[in-house]
Each structure stands twice: as C-alpha cells, then as structure tokens.
Design a protein around this motif. Structure first.
Motif, PDB file in Angstrom:
ATOM      1  N   GLY A  45       0.790  -1.233   0.000  1.00  0.00           N
ATOM      2  CA  GLY A  45       0.000   0.000   0.000  1.00  0.00           C
ATOM      3  C   GLY A  45       0.816   1.274   0.000  1.00  0.00           C
ATOM      4  O   GLY A  45       0.385   2.290   0.522  1.00  0.00           O
ATOM      5  N   ARG A  46       2.013   1.240  -0.572  1.00  0.00           N
ATOM      6  CA  ARG A  46       2.899   2.415  -0.537  1.00  0.00           C
ATOM      7  C   ARG A  46       2.519   3.499  -1.540  1.00  0.00           C
ATOM      8  O   ARG A  46       2.861   4.652  -1.351  1.00  0.00           O
ATOM      9  CB  ARG A  46       4.336   1.975  -0.775  1.00  0.00           C
ATOM     10  N   GLY A  47       1.878   3.121  -2.638  1.00  0.00           N
ATOM     11  CA  GLY A  47       1.515   4.128  -3.618  1.00  0.00           C
ATOM     12  C   GLY A  47       0.892   3.523  -4.853  1.00  0.00           C
ATOM     13  O   GLY A  47       0.885   2.308  -5.035  1.00  0.00           O
ATOM     14  N   LYS A  48       0.369   4.413  -5.694  1.00  0.00           N
ATOM     15  CA  LYS A  48      -0.221   3.955  -6.944  1.00  0.00           C
ATOM     16  C   LYS A  48      -0.065   5.026  -8.015  1.00  0.00           C
ATOM     17  O   LYS A  48       0.144   6.207  -7.722  1.00  0.00           O
ATOM     18  CB  LYS A  48      -1.689   3.589  -6.760  1.00  0.00           C
ATOM     19  N   ASP A  66       5.322   7.089   5.408  1.00  0.00           N
ATOM     20  CA  ASP A  66       6.477   6.338   5.898  1.00  0.00           C
ATOM     21  C   ASP A  66       7.786   7.105   5.716  1.00  0.00           C
ATOM     22  O   ASP A  66       8.866   6.553   5.862  1.00  0.00           O
ATOM     23  CB  ASP A  66       6.573   4.981   5.189  1.00  0.00           C
ATOM     24  N   GLY A  67       7.688   8.388   5.375  1.00  0.00           N
ATOM     25  CA  GLY A  67       8.885   9.199   5.201  1.00  0.00           C
ATOM     26  C   GLY A  67       9.505   9.115   3.814  1.00  0.00           C
ATOM     27  O   GLY A  67      10.513   9.748   3.552  1.00  0.00           O
ATOM     28  N   HIS A  68       8.924   8.324   2.942  1.00  0.00           N
ATOM     29  CA  HIS A  68       9.424   8.186   1.573  1.00  0.00           C
ATOM     30  C   HIS A  68       8.308   8.488   0.582  1.00  0.00           C
ATOM     31  O   HIS A  68       7.146   8.188   0.828  1.00  0.00           O
ATOM     32  CB  HIS A  68       9.928   6.761   1.323  1.00  0.00           C
ATOM     33  N   GLY A  69       8.690   9.054  -0.549  1.00  0.00           N
ATOM     34  CA  GLY A  69       7.739   9.349  -1.609  1.00  0.00           C
ATOM     35  C   GLY A  69       7.742   8.276  -2.678  1.00  0.00           C
ATOM     36  O   GLY A  69       8.428   7.256  -2.560  1.00  0.00           O
ATOM     37  N   VAL A  70       6.974   8.506  -3.721  1.00  0.00           N
ATOM     38  CA  VAL A  70       6.921   7.599  -4.862  1.00  0.00           C
ATOM     39  C   VAL A  70       7.152   8.404  -6.136  1.00  0.00           C
ATOM     40  O   VAL A  70       6.876   9.611  -6.188  1.00  0.00           O
ATOM     41  CB  VAL A  70       5.579   6.833  -4.942  1.00  0.00           C
ATOM     42  N   GLU A  71       7.687   7.724  -7.145  1.00  0.00           N
ATOM     43  CA  GLU A  71       7.942   8.378  -8.431  1.00  0.00           C
ATOM     44  C   GLU A  71       7.365   7.519  -9.549  1.00  0.00           C
ATOM     45  O   GLU A  71       7.644   6.325  -9.636  1.00  0.00           O
ATOM     46  CB  GLU A  71       9.442   8.556  -8.659  1.00  0.00           C
ATOM     47  N   GLY A  72       6.573   8.156 -10.390  1.00  0.00           N
ATOM     48  CA  GLY A  72       6.012   7.489 -11.551  1.00  0.00           C
ATOM     49  C   GLY A  72       6.595   8.078 -12.818  1.00  0.00           C
ATOM     50  O   GLY A  72       6.878   9.273 -12.881  1.00  0.00           O
ATOM     51  N   THR A  73       6.802   7.221 -13.803  1.00  0.00           N
ATOM     52  CA  THR A  73       7.275   7.701 -15.105  1.00  0.00           C
ATOM     53  C   THR A  73       6.389   7.126 -16.196  1.00  0.00           C
ATOM     54  O   THR A  73       5.733   6.097 -16.025  1.00  0.00           O
ATOM     55  CB  THR A  73       8.735   7.288 -15.403  1.00  0.00           C
ATOM     56  N   VAL A  74       6.419   7.813 -17.321  1.00  0.00           N
ATOM     57  CA  VAL A  74       5.794   7.326 -18.552  1.00  0.00           C
ATOM     58  C   VAL A  74       6.916   7.274 -19.567  1.00  0.00           C
ATOM     59  O   VAL A  74       7.673   8.236 -19.718  1.00  0.00           O
ATOM     60  CB  VAL A  74       4.674   8.275 -19.038  1.00  0.00           C
ATOM     61  N   ARG A  75       7.043   6.134 -20.249  1.00  0.00           N
ATOM     62  CA  ARG A  75       8.142   5.990 -21.194  1.00  0.00           C
ATOM     63  C   ARG A  75       7.681   5.294 -22.460  1.00  0.00           C
ATOM     64  O   ARG A  75       6.708   4.552 -22.442  1.00  0.00           O
ATOM     65  CB  ARG A  75       9.282   5.201 -20.563  1.00  0.00           C
ATOM     66  N   ASP A  76       8.402   5.564 -23.536  1.00  0.00           N
ATOM     67  CA  ASP A  76       8.232   4.776 -24.747  1.00  0.00           C
ATOM     68  C   ASP A  76       9.381   3.782 -24.776  1.00  0.00           C
ATOM     69  O   ASP A  76      10.067   3.603 -23.766  1.00  0.00           O
ATOM     70  CB  ASP A  76       8.154   5.653 -26.006  1.00  0.00           C
ATOM     71  N   ASN A  77       9.642   3.143 -25.881  1.00  0.00           N
ATOM     72  CA  ASN A  77      10.688   2.122 -25.882  1.00  0.00           C
ATOM     73  C   ASN A  77      12.102   2.695 -25.886  1.00  0.00           C
ATOM     74  O   ASN A  77      13.067   1.946 -25.819  1.00  0.00           O
ATOM     75  CB  ASN A  77      10.496   1.148 -27.047  1.00  0.00           C
TER      76      ASN A  77
END
Length: 125
Positions: A45-48, A66-77
C-alpha cells in the motif's frame, strides 16, 4: 426431407447466434480495455499510479506516511516522456501527456525507500 432441412436451418441459426454473441462480446471487451483507466500499485500500500484516459492525465499518489515518496514515469521504448513525484504533502500529484495512438507507452512506479519497480502493460489510445 423437409424435417432434415428444418433441422439444418435451426442448427445454422443457433451457430450464427452463438458466433454473433461471441464477436459482440469480444468487441465490447476490446473497447472497454482501450477506453479505461490504467492503475499500477506498489506492494504494501505504498503508492499507486493511474492513467486517466479522459484528458490523458497521469496521477501519482503516495498512500503511506512512511517518510518516503513515490515516483512514476511514462516511457516509450527509448525515452522517459514524463516524471511525476509525490510524497511529503497532502493529496496526489498529476501531470498530462498526450498518449495518442501512434506508439505505445508504459508506466513505471517506484518507492523512494528502495525495492523494485512496478510496470504497467504497454498501451496506447
């Protein structure tokens, strides 16, 4: 002979009905997949991260204090096309990127406290 023809006709209609129902169901499922939002989630349950198809928005949510963040990326090939970070504040962060239908993209999500990366399937519009 008339009874045989009638049986063949009834069997033909039954087969055609089953086939038509299968095609319609498959087409409806394909449309639902293409038009739906996509969500990937970190373990514990840390992030989505959510792709919101209406408006081509990518939302990243740190869901555990919990003192930490999350990072999301969008990428192509080949390249990272978009990066969205969340953590340390209330609410989620989001940014837009026009996915289009000329190439596919993939979402990735990582927790800043370590561990593996979660990947979505490749998709486009």
């Amino acid at each position: 002979m008339g009874k045989t023809f009638a049986r063949i006709a009834v069997a033909g209609v039954a087969v055609a009905t089953v086939f038509a129902g299968t095609v319609s169901t498959a087409q409806a499922a394909d449309t639902a997949i293409l038009a739906s939002n996509k969500v990937i989630s970190l373990p514990d349950g840390r992030g989505k991260m959510t792709f919101i198809d209406d408006g081509d928005m990518f939302e990243v949510c740190d869901t555990k204090a919990d003192g930490h963040g999350v990072e999301g990326t969008v990428r192509d090939n080949r390249n990272t096309l978009l990066t969205v970070n969340d953590g340390g504040d209330a609410g989620c962060d989001k940014a837009g990127y026009n996915v289009g239908n000329w190439f596919s993209v993939q979402m990735t999500l990582t927790w800043d406290g370590g561990g593996g990366t979660v990947y979505s399937e490749w998709f486009n519009e």
